[in-house]
Design a protein around this motif. Structure first.
Motif, PDB file in Angstrom:
ATOM      1  N   PRO A  15       0.818  -1.181   0.097  1.00 38.38           N
ATOM      2  CA  PRO A  15       0.079   0.007  -0.007  1.00 38.38           C
ATOM      3  C   PRO A  15       0.850   1.368  -0.112  1.00 38.38           C
ATOM      4  CG  PRO A  15      -1.134  -1.712   1.320  1.00 38.38           C
ATOM      5  CD  PRO A  15       0.194  -2.226   0.940  1.00 38.38           C
ATOM      6  N   PRO A  16       1.731   1.487   0.805  1.00 38.39           N
ATOM      7  CA  PRO A  16       2.616   2.877   0.809  1.00 38.39           C
ATOM      8  C   PRO A  16       3.341   2.947  -0.772  1.00 38.39           C
ATOM      9  CG  PRO A  16       3.813   1.229   2.222  1.00 38.39           C
ATOM     10  CD  PRO A  16       2.298   0.707   1.923  1.00 38.39           C
ATOM     11  N   MET A  17       3.855   1.941  -1.097  1.00 34.69           N
ATOM     12  CA  MET A  17       4.414   2.037  -2.279  1.00 34.69           C
ATOM     13  C   MET A  17       3.548   2.284  -3.476  1.00 34.69           C
ATOM     14  SD  MET A  17       6.456  -1.089  -4.514  1.00 34.69           S
ATOM     15  CE  MET A  17       7.788  -1.110  -3.565  1.00 34.69           C
ATOM     16  N   ILE A  18       2.112   1.667  -3.558  1.00 36.81           N
ATOM     17  CA  ILE A  18       1.201   2.192  -4.437  1.00 36.81           C
ATOM     18  C   ILE A  18       0.728   3.562  -4.172  1.00 36.81           C
ATOM     19  CG2 ILE A  18      -1.309   1.746  -5.239  1.00 36.81           C
ATOM     20  CD1 ILE A  18      -0.895  -1.051  -3.917  1.00 36.81           C
ATOM     21  N   GLY A  19       0.724   4.025  -2.948  1.00 40.67           N
ATOM     22  CA  GLY A  19       0.415   5.516  -2.712  1.00 40.67           C
ATOM     23  C   GLY A  19       1.467   6.516  -3.325  1.00 40.67           C
ATOM     24  N   TRP A  20       2.635   5.848  -3.076  1.00 34.88           N
ATOM     25  CA  TRP A  20       3.876   6.783  -3.771  1.00 34.88           C
ATOM     26  C   TRP A  20       3.708   6.835  -5.406  1.00 34.88           C
ATOM     27  CZ3 TRP A  20       8.194   8.980  -1.290  1.00 34.88           C
ATOM     28  CH2 TRP A  20       9.311   9.264  -2.260  1.00 34.88           C
ATOM     29  N   VAL A  21       3.649   5.531  -5.946  1.00 36.40           N
ATOM     30  CA  VAL A  21       3.414   5.453  -7.364  1.00 36.40           C
ATOM     31  C   VAL A  21       2.336   6.111  -7.829  1.00 36.40           C
ATOM     32  CG1 VAL A  21       3.163   3.762  -9.421  1.00 36.40           C
ATOM     33  CG2 VAL A  21       4.622   3.180  -7.363  1.00 36.40           C
ATOM     34  N   ALA A  22       1.178   6.300  -7.177  1.00 39.04           N
ATOM     35  CA  ALA A  22      -0.079   6.990  -7.529  1.00 39.04           C
ATOM     36  C   ALA A  22       0.475   8.458  -7.669  1.00 39.04           C
ATOM     37  CB  ALA A  22      -1.046   6.819  -6.687  1.00 39.04           C
ATOM     38  N   ALA A  23       1.093   9.027  -6.867  1.00 37.00           N
ATOM     39  CA  ALA A  23       1.627  10.485  -6.893  1.00 37.00           C
ATOM     40  C   ALA A  23       2.581  10.564  -7.920  1.00 37.00           C
ATOM     41  CB  ALA A  23       1.973  10.787  -5.507  1.00 37.00           C
ATOM     42  N   THR A  24       3.765   9.774  -7.954  1.00 33.39           N
ATOM     43  CA  THR A  24       4.807  10.013  -8.807  1.00 33.39           C
ATOM     44  C   THR A  24       4.936   9.153 -10.078  1.00 33.39           C
ATOM     45  OG1 THR A  24       6.301   8.234  -7.766  1.00 33.39           O
ATOM     46  CG2 THR A  24       6.163  10.212  -6.852  1.00 33.39           C
ATOM     47  N   GLY A  25       4.237   8.229 -10.371  1.00 37.04           N
ATOM     48  CA  GLY A  25       4.183   7.239 -11.600  1.00 37.04           C
ATOM     49  C   GLY A  25       5.453   6.156 -11.465  1.00 37.04           C
ATOM     50  N   SER A  26       6.224   6.191 -10.543  1.00 36.23           N
ATOM     51  CA  SER A  26       7.342   5.326 -10.245  1.00 36.23           C
ATOM     52  C   SER A  26       7.814   4.960  -9.188  1.00 36.23           C
ATOM     53  CB  SER A  26       8.666   6.245 -11.180  1.00 36.23           C
ATOM     54  OG  SER A  26       8.924   7.234 -10.352  1.00 36.23           O
ATOM     55  N   VAL A  27       8.491   3.761  -8.907  1.00 36.26           N
ATOM     56  CA  VAL A  27       8.987   3.393  -7.694  1.00 36.26           C
ATOM     57  C   VAL A  27      10.413   3.911  -7.621  1.00 36.26           C
ATOM     58  CG1 VAL A  27       9.928   1.058  -6.697  1.00 36.26           C
ATOM     59  CG2 VAL A  27       7.812   1.128  -8.022  1.00 36.26           C
ATOM     60  N   SER A  28      10.708   4.073  -6.031  1.00 39.21           N
ATOM     61  CA  SER A  28      12.029   4.714  -5.832  1.00 39.21           C
ATOM     62  C   SER A  28      12.540   4.076  -4.548  1.00 39.21           C
ATOM     63  CB  SER A  28      11.704   6.261  -5.509  1.00 39.21           C
ATOM     64  OG  SER A  28      11.029   6.486  -4.353  1.00 39.21           O
ATOM     65  N   LEU A  29      13.765   4.423  -3.821  1.00 39.51           N
ATOM     66  CA  LEU A  29      14.301   3.771  -3.029  1.00 39.51           C
ATOM     67  C   LEU A  29      13.364   4.093  -1.610  1.00 39.51           C
ATOM     68  CD1 LEU A  29      16.499   2.480  -1.160  1.00 39.51           C
ATOM     69  CD2 LEU A  29      17.628   4.812  -1.020  1.00 39.51           C
ATOM     70  N   GLU A  30      12.811   5.232  -1.750  1.00 37.01           N
ATOM     71  CA  GLU A  30      11.830   5.612  -0.211  1.00 37.01           C
ATOM     72  C   GLU A  30      10.647   4.669  -0.410  1.00 37.01           C
ATOM     73  OE1 GLU A  30      14.495   9.194  -1.414  1.00 37.01           O
ATOM     74  OE2 GLU A  30      13.186   7.648  -2.587  1.00 37.01           O
ATOM     75  N   SER A  31      10.097   4.387  -1.580  1.00 35.23           N
ATOM     76  CA  SER A  31       8.854   3.439  -1.471  1.00 35.23           C
ATOM     77  C   SER A  31       9.240   2.176  -1.164  1.00 35.23           C
ATOM     78  CB  SER A  31       8.211   3.664  -3.023  1.00 35.23           C
ATOM     79  OG  SER A  31       9.230   3.263  -3.908  1.00 35.23           O
ATOM     80  N   VAL A  32      10.594   1.767  -1.702  1.00 31.34           N
ATOM     81  CA  VAL A  32      10.695   0.304  -1.371  1.00 31.34           C
ATOM     82  C   VAL A  32      11.276   0.081   0.038  1.00 31.34           C
ATOM     83  CG1 VAL A  32      12.804  -1.233  -1.683  1.00 31.34           C
ATOM     84  CG2 VAL A  32      11.867  -0.163  -3.607  1.00 31.34           C
ATOM     85  N   LEU A  33      11.646   1.190   0.728  1.00 31.66           N
ATOM     86  CA  LEU A  33      11.875   1.024   2.293  1.00 31.66           C
ATOM     87  C   LEU A  33      10.634   1.147   2.928  1.00 31.66           C
ATOM     88  CD1 LEU A  33      15.422   3.470   2.527  1.00 31.66           C
ATOM     89  CD2 LEU A  33      14.909   0.618   2.538  1.00 31.66           C
ATOM     90  N   MET A  34       9.513   1.864   2.487  1.00 29.99           N
ATOM     91  CA  MET A  34       8.450   1.578   3.047  1.00 29.99           C
ATOM     92  C   MET A  34       7.810   0.482   2.951  1.00 29.99           C
ATOM     93  SD  MET A  34       6.508   5.543   2.566  1.00 29.99           S
ATOM     94  CE  MET A  34       6.874   5.553   0.884  1.00 29.99           C
ATOM     95  N   PHE A  35       7.793   0.010   1.758  1.00 32.65           N
ATOM     96  CA  PHE A  35       7.446  -1.537   1.643  1.00 32.65           C
ATOM     97  C   PHE A  35       8.280  -2.609   2.639  1.00 32.65           C
ATOM     98  CE2 PHE A  35       8.478  -5.660  -0.155  1.00 32.65           C
ATOM     99  CZ  PHE A  35       7.446  -5.998  -0.628  1.00 32.65           C
TER     100      PHE A  35
END
Length: 309
Positions: free
Chosen positions: A157-177
């Motif tokens: 879910p936090p990665m989906i929220g990040w991708v919804a805003a940015t359109g891509s995956v990043s280190l920050e989203s991976v660490l929240m995952f």
């Protein structure tokens, strides 16, 4: 015998029964972590689109819960912790749960894709598939690594929220995952230590059943150490900040202390005090994620207000 026959005629399904299929308590964590993932992202969504994104992520999470309840109805009927769920208690048929789960899945994925981007929609679709098929239908009944691998479903879910805003995956989203993924095993293994009979009765190969409580205790401590490292690492990225970093250090110090106490316990002592230490660790683990993501959200708000850089 059909589902319609099995359904207890004295308990006509109410709205609350169908809503319970969506696992609202789990959905709370899904919504909150997805919201934080979206708000800490470096790209700001329009408030209406942001609201829509969180709504559709919540619906997708609920759909996955309904599909899980449909598949696990036989196990749920055996376990004390789940026997009062809508299907085993006879309030909702399995056929209805399946229909609701499939319909909501399709709706959530399509609407999230339209509201934000198809990368987010695709990631939500994969999350639902992973929870309903990979975890529920395969891992849960076949391997003691069920919680370890299956924890990914709740970590998206936090990665989906990040991708919804940015359109891509990043280190920050991976660490929240990773924060949720690594938290899941110690959280559920602590529960399994004092609820082992439920998993025994249901034939679920939880680590406590296949390898015993002593091994489970060691695994809890090992995973907690790795979890702490990733939690602090997140605080050193652009998603973190001073509030989160202090919070992460304090929470994980306590978590490691609790895991160490669990590791050193013998079964006689645990049975003598009715698994008091294990239950205390489990209760704290329920707060652990909310406090971490709450700290991330606080830093994001302060950063937006210009209080911190």
């Amino acid at each position: 015998m059909t589902d319609a026959t099995i359904l207890d005629e004295e308990h006509e399904a109410q709205f609350g029964d169908y809503f319970a299929l969506l696992k609202p308590r789990v959905m709370t964590l899904v919504v909150f972590t997805a919201l934080v993932g979206m708000l800490v992202a470096p790209v700001t969504l329009h408030p209406f689109l942001g609201f829509c994104a969180i709504l559709f992520i919540a619906v997708g999470g609920g759909a996955a819960g309904a599909l899980n309840m449909w598949w696990d109805a036989d196990i749920d009927a055996v376990m004390r912790r789940t026997s009062k769920r809508p299907i085993p208690s006879g309030r909702v048929t399995g056929r209805d749960a399946l229909s609701i789960g499939l319909a909501l899945s399709g709706f959530a994925v399509v609407m999230l894709g339209l509201a934000t981007n198809w990368a987010a929609g695709g990631l939500l679709a994969f999350t639902i598939f992973f929870y309903a098929v990979v975890y529920s239908m395969w891992l849960k009944r076949s391997t003691p690594q069920n919680i370890v691998i299956g924890g990914a479903a709740g970590a998206f879910p936090p990665m989906i929220g990040w991708v919804a805003a940015t359109g891509s995956v990043s280190l920050e989203s991976v660490l929240m995952f990773a924060l949720i993924f690594l938290w899941t095993p110690p959280h559920f293994w602590a529960l399994a230590l004092f609820m082992r009979s439920d998993y025994d009765d249901a034939g679920v190969p939880m680590l406590t059943v296949t390898h015993g409580r002593r091994t489970t205790r060691r695994h809890i401590f090992a995973y907690t150490l790795v979890l702490a490292a990733f939690a602090v690492w997140l605080g050193l990225t652009t998603a973190g900040g001073p509030i989160y970093l202090v919070t992460a250090i304090a929470l994980n110090a306590w978590f490691i202390k609790g895991a160490w106490e669990i590791r050193g316990r013998d079964e006689e002592a645990a049975e003598a005090d009715s698994y008091l230490v294990e239950k205390k660790f489990f209760r704290f683990s329920l707060l652990y994620l909310f406090l971490h993501f709450g700290a991330l959200l606080t830093d994001a708000i302060l950063r937006t207000a210009g209080v911190i850089a």
